[in-house]
Motif scaffolding. Structure first.
Motif, mmCIF file in Angstrom:
data_model
loop_
_atom_site.group_PDB
_atom_site.id
_atom_site.type_symbol
_atom_site.label_atom_id
_atom_site.label_comp_id
_atom_site.label_asym_id
_atom_site.label_seq_id
_atom_site.Cartn_x
_atom_site.Cartn_y
_atom_site.Cartn_z
ATOM 1 N N PHE A 1 -29.040 33.430 -46.196
ATOM 2 C CA PHE A 1 -27.933 33.055 -45.301
ATOM 3 C C PHE A 1 -28.440 32.982 -43.873
ATOM 4 C CE2 PHE A 1 -27.619 37.676 -45.907
ATOM 5 C CZ PHE A 1 -27.553 38.155 -44.594
ATOM 6 N N GLU A 2 -27.767 32.146 -43.093
ATOM 7 C CA GLU A 2 -28.159 31.918 -41.705
ATOM 8 C C GLU A 2 -26.886 31.847 -40.872
ATOM 9 O OE1 GLU A 2 -31.279 31.170 -40.380
ATOM 10 O OE2 GLU A 2 -32.504 30.531 -42.088
ATOM 11 N N ASP A 3 -27.049 31.895 -39.558
ATOM 12 C CA ASP A 3 -25.924 31.565 -38.684
ATOM 13 C C ASP A 3 -25.463 30.160 -39.049
ATOM 14 O OD1 ASP A 3 -25.789 33.862 -37.247
ATOM 15 O OD2 ASP A 3 -27.056 33.162 -35.609
ATOM 16 N N THR A 4 -24.162 29.974 -39.150
ATOM 17 C CA THR A 4 -23.633 28.658 -39.537
ATOM 18 C C THR A 4 -24.202 27.544 -38.654
ATOM 19 O OG1 THR A 4 -21.646 29.701 -40.372
ATOM 20 C CG2 THR A 4 -21.466 27.357 -39.847
ATOM 21 N N ASN B 1 -19.061 29.499 -46.324
ATOM 22 C CA ASN B 1 -19.058 30.149 -45.006
ATOM 23 C C ASN B 1 -18.262 31.449 -45.084
ATOM 24 O OD1 ASN B 1 -20.142 27.737 -43.870
ATOM 25 N ND2 ASN B 1 -18.082 26.877 -43.906
ATOM 26 N N PHE B 2 -18.660 32.391 -44.316
ATOM 27 C CA PHE B 2 -17.841 33.606 -44.193
ATOM 28 C C PHE B 2 -18.146 34.290 -42.862
ATOM 29 C CE2 PHE B 2 -21.238 36.692 -45.086
ATOM 30 C CZ PHE B 2 -22.172 35.901 -45.751
ATOM 31 N N HIS B 3 -17.299 35.221 -42.496
ATOM 32 C CA HIS B 3 -17.567 36.023 -41.311
ATOM 33 C C HIS B 3 -18.073 37.382 -41.775
ATOM 34 C CE1 HIS B 3 -15.021 32.947 -39.385
ATOM 35 N NE2 HIS B 3 -15.894 33.144 -38.412
ATOM 36 N N ASP B 4 -19.168 37.841 -41.181
ATOM 37 C CA ASP B 4 -19.660 39.157 -41.592
ATOM 38 C C ASP B 4 -18.848 40.244 -40.887
ATOM 39 O OD1 ASP B 4 -20.693 39.439 -39.050
ATOM 40 O OD2 ASP B 4 -22.805 39.349 -39.639
ATOM 41 N N LYS B 5 -19.221 41.487 -41.111
ATOM 42 C CA LYS B 5 -18.376 42.579 -40.613
ATOM 43 C C LYS B 5 -18.340 42.630 -39.093
ATOM 44 C CE LYS B 5 -19.006 45.345 -44.763
ATOM 45 N NZ LYS B 5 -17.825 44.778 -45.434
ATOM 46 N N ALA B 6 -19.310 41.981 -38.443
ATOM 47 C CA ALA B 6 -19.295 41.943 -36.977
ATOM 48 C C ALA B 6 -18.653 40.655 -36.458
ATOM 49 C CB ALA B 6 -20.718 42.065 -36.445
ATOM 50 N N GLY B 7 -18.107 39.860 -37.391
ATOM 51 C CA GLY B 7 -17.385 38.661 -36.977
ATOM 52 C C GLY B 7 -18.266 37.437 -36.760
ATOM 53 N N ARG B 8 -19.570 37.526 -37.136
ATOM 54 C CA ARG B 8 -20.440 36.352 -36.977
ATOM 55 C C ARG B 8 -20.107 35.317 -38.041
ATOM 56 N NH1 ARG B 8 -23.898 40.623 -37.519
ATOM 57 N NH2 ARG B 8 -24.730 41.409 -35.556
ATOM 58 N N SER B 9 -20.281 34.052 -37.684
ATOM 59 C CA SER B 9 -20.066 32.993 -38.664
ATOM 60 C C SER B 9 -21.368 32.755 -39.418
ATOM 61 C CB SER B 9 -19.620 31.722 -37.947
ATOM 62 O OG SER B 9 -19.497 30.703 -38.900
ATOM 63 N N ILE B 10 -21.338 33.017 -40.706
ATOM 64 C CA ILE B 10 -22.543 32.995 -41.546
ATOM 65 C C ILE B 10 -22.344 31.962 -42.650
ATOM 66 C CG2 ILE B 10 -23.839 34.408 -43.226
ATOM 67 C CD1 ILE B 10 -24.264 35.461 -40.429
ATOM 68 N N SER B 11 -23.423 31.309 -43.064
ATOM 69 C CA SER B 11 -23.335 30.387 -44.208
ATOM 70 C C SER B 11 -24.463 30.652 -45.186
ATOM 71 C CB SER B 11 -23.443 28.935 -43.742
ATOM 72 O OG SER B 11 -22.392 28.637 -42.867
ATOM 73 N N LEU B 12 -24.129 30.551 -46.482
ATOM 74 C CA LEU B 12 -25.188 30.561 -47.490
ATOM 75 C C LEU B 12 -25.927 29.240 -47.354
ATOM 76 C CD1 LEU B 12 -23.415 31.927 -50.695
ATOM 77 C CD2 LEU B 12 -24.595 33.171 -48.878
ATOM 78 N N ARG B 13 -27.224 29.267 -47.470
ATOM 79 C CA ARG B 13 -27.957 28.030 -47.193
ATOM 80 C C ARG B 13 -27.663 26.950 -48.245
ATOM 81 N NH1 ARG B 13 -34.023 30.192 -48.800
ATOM 82 N NH2 ARG B 13 -33.788 29.863 -51.017
#
Ligand code: AMP
Length: 429
Positions: free
Chosen positions: A49-52, A72-84
């Motif tokens: 996963f990477e930053d979106t 896409n999802f938000h991690d526990k710190a609210g970052r926007s993350i995407s599975l590659r």
């Protein structure tokens, strides 16, 4: 609410790959690793996963892979993350972060994630292997990369393997071509397929890639990028084509080949197999992406690479030869005296570099022979009471037709006996 006892299954579009099937995957990866590492490509492992933003910027904000298919999802710190959904954007991100010496030649393998409609040869978690070379715009690297992809597929005996190439131009000549294409599509808008009638303006080039009969007919007279290449792109294209032909690759020029990811410039290519269903016949493809590293925030850096779909490769191989690519262990040890002799012998064989397996739970001779058969080992090593007493083992071939091929050998000769048999099998096959 789900009962605790409800059976849990792998999510739609994903699957478990169990042994022995998984051995075919190991085979794919190890052959690929050998080929590309011999050509100077080193293994690169990037996060799943990477930053979106890596994919939004790299693959393109408007690209279907990003807008419709990404997990896409938000991690526990609210970052926007995407599975590659693919690896090239991650490779460019890693390049920008670590600034390695160029040319930077890397390879990878691993899962990708796209929320697509699952069907044969199309999954939501699928696997790719690929190679990328960053930092040179020499057309010879295009030829190296394409020929590696070709040689790999050819070494797998993929049936009806075909290689198509095209050039998509660059930031100078693509906009000019795009304008010509847009004006063509505008006058043929009503003839396009129902999807593209509405949305062709979002990505006019993708219309050329549409396999629906309406679009195919409507775009028959559409202008081609190859007729609009600027001089430097034309020169590059000519050199790549000559290089490929010079190596004897059976390549065909396909002006409709645009491919799905927005970052491609100049050379693009795709490999397909007649062994696959026509809608999903691509085993892999790639191309040049000279603007990608800059898009991710790095210096202007040329790049080219490809990725191969592992499920597709295996489907294509299956369609030609059900022949087993999976081999059993060199030997299967049948222990009729309690089990610890099998422990000793398998360890001894494994330490000597042979593969060996055995049964457990002190089963009967028949049950152990059935297990040996299932293991696909060509040879069984039997230790019974007599063998134990005389410090010997019985070695028997499992291949049908040569059941007479059984010898009793001193334990100290077991290794050389197995090696002799392995050599004879290899020479016979
Ligand atoms: P792409 O990254 O879209 O250029 O795809 C490269 C290759 O990956 C394709 O040619 C396919 O072989 C494979 N591929 C792409 N998407 C999928 C999928 N959803 N399921 C299985 N294989 C795929």
């Amino acid at each position: 609410m789900d009962s605790d006892k409800a059976q849990l299954r792998a999510p739609t579009g994903t699957r478990d790959i169990l042994p022995p099937e998984s051995a075919r995957w190991e085979m794919l990866v190890s052959r690929f690793a050998r080929l590309v590492s011999h050509a100077g490509y080193g293994l690169l492992m990037t996060p799943l996963f990477e930053d979106t933003a890596v994919f939004a910027r790299g693959v393109g904000q408007q690209n279907d892979v990003v807008t419709k298919e990404m997990y896409n999802f938000h991690d526990k710190a609210g970052r926007s993350i995407s599975l590659r959904p693919e690896v090239t954007a991650s490779v460019a991100r890693a390049f920008v972060q670590h600034r390695p010496q160029t040319p930077w030649k890397v390879w990878y393998w691993g899962p990708q994630f796209r929320y697509e409609r699952p069907q044969a040869g199309r999954y939501r978690q699928f696997y790719q292997m690929g190679a990328e070379a960053l930092g040179t715009s020499d057309p010879e690297i295009d030829v190296e990369v394409i020929s590696l992809a070709w040689d790999y597929c050819a070494s797998l005996d993929i049936p009806g393997l075909a290689l198509r190439v095209n050039s998509l131009g660059d930031a100078t000549c693509r906009p000019v071509y795009r304008e010509a294409l847009v004006s063509y599509l505008r006058s043929h808008e009503h003839e396009l397929c129902s999807e593209h009638k509405e949305r062709w303006q979002a990505n006019p080039l993708r219309v050329l890639d549409c396999k629906r009969p309406d679009c195919l007919a409507a775009t028959e007279g559409a202008p081609h990028q190859l007729d609009y290449l600027c001089d430097p792109c034309q020169e590059h294209w000519k050199a790549v084509l000559e290089g490929l032909l010079g190596l004897g690759l059976e390549v065909s020029v396909d002006p409709r080949l645009v491919r799905g990811l927005d970052y491609y410039t100049r050379t693009t290519f795709e490999m397909s197999s007649l062994g696959l269903h026509s809608a999903q016949d691509a085993v892999g493809g790639g191309g040049r992406y000279d603007g990608l590293v800059e898009t991710i925030g790095g210096p202007p850096t040329a790049g080219i690479g490809f990725s191969l779909g592992m499920e597709r490769l295996l489907l294509a191989i299956d369609s030609s030869s059900p022949e087993e690519l999976v081999h059993g262990p060199d030997a299967f040890v049948v222990d009729l005296v309690g089990g610890s002799e099998a422990t000793r012998l398998t360890r001894e064989l494994r330490r000597a570099g042979l593969s060996a397996d055995r049964a457990f739970d002190a089963r009967s001779l028949r049950a152990q022979m059935r297990a040996a058969d299932r293991s696909r080992a060509p040879t069984v090593v039997i230790v019974g009471g007599e063998e134990l007493a005389s410090d010997t083992v019985t070695v028997r071939s499992m291949r049908s037709g040569d059941s007479q091929d059984q010898v009793r050998v001193p334990r100290t000769d077991l290794l050389s006996e197995l090696r002799r048999r392995a050599k004879a099998t290899k020479e016979g096959s």
